[in-house]
Motif scaffolding. Structure first.
Motif, PDB file in Angstrom:
ATOM      1  N   THR A   1       1.128  -1.269   0.179  1.00 49.94           N
ATOM      2  CA  THR A   1       0.317   0.341   0.208  1.00 49.94           C
ATOM      3  C   THR A   1       0.804   1.008   0.304  1.00 49.94           C
ATOM      4  O   THR A   1       0.622   2.444  -0.719  1.00 49.94           O
ATOM      5  N   GLY A   2       2.046   1.145   0.749  1.00 54.30           N
ATOM      6  CA  GLY A   2       2.646   2.431   0.562  1.00 54.30           C
ATOM      7  C   GLY A   2       3.180   2.756  -0.648  1.00 54.30           C
ATOM      8  O   GLY A   2       3.681   3.767  -0.978  1.00 54.30           O
ATOM      9  N   ILE A   3       3.682   1.395  -0.581  1.00 54.98           N
ATOM     10  CA  ILE A   3       4.608   2.006  -2.973  1.00 54.98           C
ATOM     11  C   ILE A   3       3.181   2.103  -3.327  1.00 54.98           C
ATOM     12  O   ILE A   3       3.536   3.015  -3.861  1.00 54.98           O
ATOM     13  N   VAL A   4       2.360   1.644  -3.520  1.00 58.45           N
ATOM     14  CA  VAL A   4       1.158   2.540  -4.477  1.00 58.45           C
ATOM     15  C   VAL A   4       0.586   3.726  -4.258  1.00 58.45           C
ATOM     16  O   VAL A   4       0.748   4.450  -4.915  1.00 58.45           O
ATOM     17  N   VAL A   5       1.159   4.410  -2.894  1.00 61.91           N
ATOM     18  CA  VAL A   5       0.464   5.282  -2.727  1.00 61.91           C
ATOM     19  C   VAL A   5       1.221   6.403  -3.207  1.00 61.91           C
ATOM     20  O   VAL A   5       1.288   7.702  -3.469  1.00 61.91           O
ATOM     21  N   TYR A   6       2.722   6.006  -3.097  1.00 66.38           N
ATOM     22  CA  TYR A   6       4.342   6.550  -2.981  1.00 66.38           C
ATOM     23  C   TYR A   6       3.853   6.822  -4.832  1.00 66.38           C
ATOM     24  O   TYR A   6       4.322   8.261  -5.554  1.00 66.38           O
ATOM     25  N   LEU A   7       3.331   5.953  -5.313  1.00 66.01           N
ATOM     26  CA  LEU A   7       3.346   6.161  -7.056  1.00 66.01           C
ATOM     27  C   LEU A   7       1.950   7.303  -7.293  1.00 66.01           C
ATOM     28  O   LEU A   7       2.146   7.607  -8.447  1.00 66.01           O
ATOM     29  N   LEU A   8       1.615   6.808  -6.879  1.00 61.13           N
ATOM     30  CA  LEU A   8      -0.102   7.992  -6.733  1.00 61.13           C
ATOM     31  C   LEU A   8      -0.114   9.684  -7.403  1.00 61.13           C
ATOM     32  O   LEU A   8       0.030  10.308  -7.309  1.00 61.13           O
ATOM     33  N   ILE A   9       1.074   9.373  -5.606  1.00 61.95           N
ATOM     34  CA  ILE A   9       1.582  10.385  -4.959  1.00 61.95           C
ATOM     35  C   ILE A   9       2.319  11.261  -6.324  1.00 61.95           C
ATOM     36  O   ILE A   9       2.409  12.063  -7.350  1.00 61.95           O
ATOM     37  N   TRP A  10       3.604  10.330  -6.699  1.00 64.83           N
ATOM     38  CA  TRP A  10       4.492  10.749  -7.574  1.00 64.83           C
ATOM     39  C   TRP A  10       4.037  11.068  -8.800  1.00 64.83           C
ATOM     40  O   TRP A  10       4.965  12.653  -9.444  1.00 64.83           O
ATOM     41  N   TRP A  11       3.079  10.272  -9.317  1.00 67.38           N
ATOM     42  CA  TRP A  11       2.676  10.718 -10.819  1.00 67.38           C
ATOM     43  C   TRP A  11       1.966  11.613 -10.826  1.00 67.38           C
ATOM     44  O   TRP A  11       1.662  13.190 -11.746  1.00 67.38           O
ATOM     45  N   THR A  12       1.143  12.116  -9.870  1.00 63.29           N
ATOM     46  CA  THR A  12      -0.227  13.425  -9.251  1.00 63.29           C
ATOM     47  C   THR A  12       1.211  15.596  -9.534  1.00 63.29           C
ATOM     48  O   THR A  12       0.783  15.919  -9.846  1.00 63.29           O
ATOM     49  N   ALA A  13       2.224  14.546  -8.588  1.00 59.65           N
ATOM     50  CA  ALA A  13       3.373  15.671  -8.174  1.00 59.65           C
ATOM     51  C   ALA A  13       3.956  15.977  -9.584  1.00 59.65           C
ATOM     52  O   ALA A  13       4.695  17.488 -10.416  1.00 59.65           O
ATOM     53  N   LEU A  14       4.400  15.143 -11.093  1.00 58.79           N
ATOM     54  CA  LEU A  14       5.245  14.783 -11.589  1.00 58.79           C
ATOM     55  C   LEU A  14       4.417  15.788 -12.207  1.00 58.79           C
ATOM     56  O   LEU A  14       4.886  17.100 -13.290  1.00 58.79           O
ATOM     57  N   PHE A  15       3.303  15.037 -12.829  1.00 60.55           N
ATOM     58  CA  PHE A  15       2.113  16.489 -13.720  1.00 60.55           C
ATOM     59  C   PHE A  15       2.075  18.207 -13.198  1.00 60.55           C
ATOM     60  O   PHE A  15       1.674  18.791 -14.033  1.00 60.55           O
ATOM     61  N   ALA A  16       2.096  17.948 -12.179  1.00 62.23           N
ATOM     62  CA  ALA A  16       2.124  19.402 -11.466  1.00 62.23           C
ATOM     63  C   ALA A  16       3.793  20.100 -11.706  1.00 62.23           C
ATOM     64  O   ALA A  16       3.449  21.535 -11.805  1.00 62.23           O
ATOM     65  N   VAL A  17       4.774  19.472 -11.644  1.00 64.65           N
ATOM     66  CA  VAL A  17       6.034  19.968 -11.963  1.00 64.65           C
ATOM     67  C   VAL A  17       5.874  19.996 -13.197  1.00 64.65           C
ATOM     68  O   VAL A  17       6.875  20.911 -13.779  1.00 64.65           O
ATOM     69  N   LEU A  18       6.189  19.029 -14.293  1.00 64.16           N
ATOM     70  CA  LEU A  18       5.668  19.911 -15.798  1.00 64.16           C
ATOM     71  C   LEU A  18       5.668  20.940 -16.226  1.00 64.16           C
ATOM     72  O   LEU A  18       6.956  21.775 -16.514  1.00 64.16           O
ATOM     73  N   PRO A  19       4.597  21.826 -16.310  1.00 62.70           N
ATOM     74  CA  PRO A  19       4.393  23.062 -16.902  1.00 62.70           C
ATOM     75  C   PRO A  19       5.495  23.934 -16.314  1.00 62.70           C
ATOM     76  O   PRO A  19       6.501  24.783 -16.600  1.00 62.70           O
ATOM     77  N   ILE A  20       6.648  23.886 -14.830  1.00 57.61           N
ATOM     78  CA  ILE A  20       7.267  25.045 -14.107  1.00 57.61           C
ATOM     79  C   ILE A  20       8.309  25.605 -15.474  1.00 57.61           C
ATOM     80  O   ILE A  20       9.601  24.479 -15.508  1.00 57.61           O
ATOM     81  N   GLY A  21       8.202  26.224 -15.263  1.00 56.86           N
ATOM     82  CA  GLY A  21       9.565  26.900 -15.857  1.00 56.86           C
ATOM     83  C   GLY A  21       9.482  26.581 -17.678  1.00 56.86           C
ATOM     84  O   GLY A  21      11.187  26.433 -17.887  1.00 56.86           O
ATOM     85  N   THR A  22       8.706  26.136 -17.990  1.00 51.45           N
ATOM     86  CA  THR A  22       8.996  25.978 -19.435  1.00 51.45           C
ATOM     87  C   THR A  22       8.831  26.832 -20.741  1.00 51.45           C
ATOM     88  O   THR A  22       7.845  28.001 -20.028  1.00 51.45           O
ATOM     89  N   ARG A  23       9.710  27.225 -21.714  1.00 51.18           N
ATOM     90  CA  ARG A  23       9.719  28.338 -22.760  1.00 51.18           C
ATOM     91  C   ARG A  23       9.191  27.477 -23.761  1.00 51.18           C
ATOM     92  O   ARG A  23       9.827  26.541 -24.123  1.00 51.18           O
ATOM     93  N   PRO A  24       8.370  27.890 -24.457  1.00 51.21           N
ATOM     94  CA  PRO A  24       7.709  27.219 -25.857  1.00 51.21           C
ATOM     95  C   PRO A  24       8.988  27.807 -27.399  1.00 51.21           C
ATOM     96  O   PRO A  24       9.242  29.115 -26.791  1.00 51.21           O
ATOM     97  N   VAL A  25       8.801  27.008 -28.010  1.00 52.33           N
ATOM     98  CA  VAL A  25       9.569  27.175 -28.946  1.00 52.33           C
ATOM     99  C   VAL A  25       9.055  28.434 -29.710  1.00 52.33           C
ATOM    100  O   VAL A  25       8.075  28.863 -30.244  1.00 52.33           O
ATOM    101  N   GLU A  26       9.879  29.867 -30.041  1.00 52.41           N
ATOM    102  CA  GLU A  26       9.113  31.180 -30.681  1.00 52.41           C
ATOM    103  C   GLU A  26       9.608  30.714 -32.100  1.00 52.41           C
ATOM    104  O   GLU A  26       8.471  30.849 -32.552  1.00 52.41           O
ATOM    105  N   GLU A  27       9.608  30.446 -32.761  1.00 56.01           N
ATOM    106  CA  GLU A  27      10.095  29.902 -34.579  1.00 56.01           C
ATOM    107  C   GLU A  27       9.917  28.395 -34.872  1.00 56.01           C
ATOM    108  O   GLU A  27      10.599  27.501 -34.807  1.00 56.01           O
TER     109      GLU A  27
END
Length: 90
Positions: A5-31
Motif C-alpha cells: 500500500t505504501g508503494i502504491v500510494v507513493y506512485l500515485l503521489i509521484w505521478w500527480t506531483a509530476l504533472f504539477a511540476v512539468l509545466p514549471i519553467g518551460t518556454r515554448p519554441v519561438e519559431e
C-alpha cells in the motif's frame, strides 16, 4: 500501512506531483519548423532530469506526510465520527 500500500500510494503521489511540476519553467519554441516536426507548444529545453528529481523529492515529502496522517489516529474510519455505522445505525 503495509509495504505494498505504501508503494502504491507513493506512485500515485509521484505521478500527480509530476504533472504539477512539468509545466514549471518551460518556454515554448519561438519559431517552430513544421517540416521538421516542430510544434508551437513544444518547450525549448524541458529540463526533464531536473523535474524528475524535483518530483521525487516533492513526492517523498508528501508521502511522509500522508504516512504520518494515515498511521496516526487523527483520521480514522474505524473509530469516531467517520466510522461506518451500518444499516442499523450502531
Amino acid at each position: 500501512m503495509d509495504w505494498f500500500t505504501g508503494i502504491v500510494v507513493y506512485l500515485l503521489i509521484w505521478w500527480t506531483a509530476l504533472f504539477a511540476v512539468l509545466p514549471i519553467g518551460t518556454r515554448p519554441v519561438e519559431e517552430p519548423d513544421p517540416e521538421a516536426g516542430g510544434w508551437r507548444g513544444a518547450p525549448t529545453q524541458p529540463h526533464l532530469l531536473r523535474k524528475i528529481i524535483g518530483t521525487t523529492v516533492l513526492a517523498t515529502v508528501l508521502w511522509f506526510g500522508a504516512y504520518a496522517l494515515i498511521e496516526s489516529d487523527l483520521i480514522s474510519f474505524r473509530d469516531g465520527w467517520l466510522a461506518y455505522q451500518g444499516p442499523s445505525g450502531r
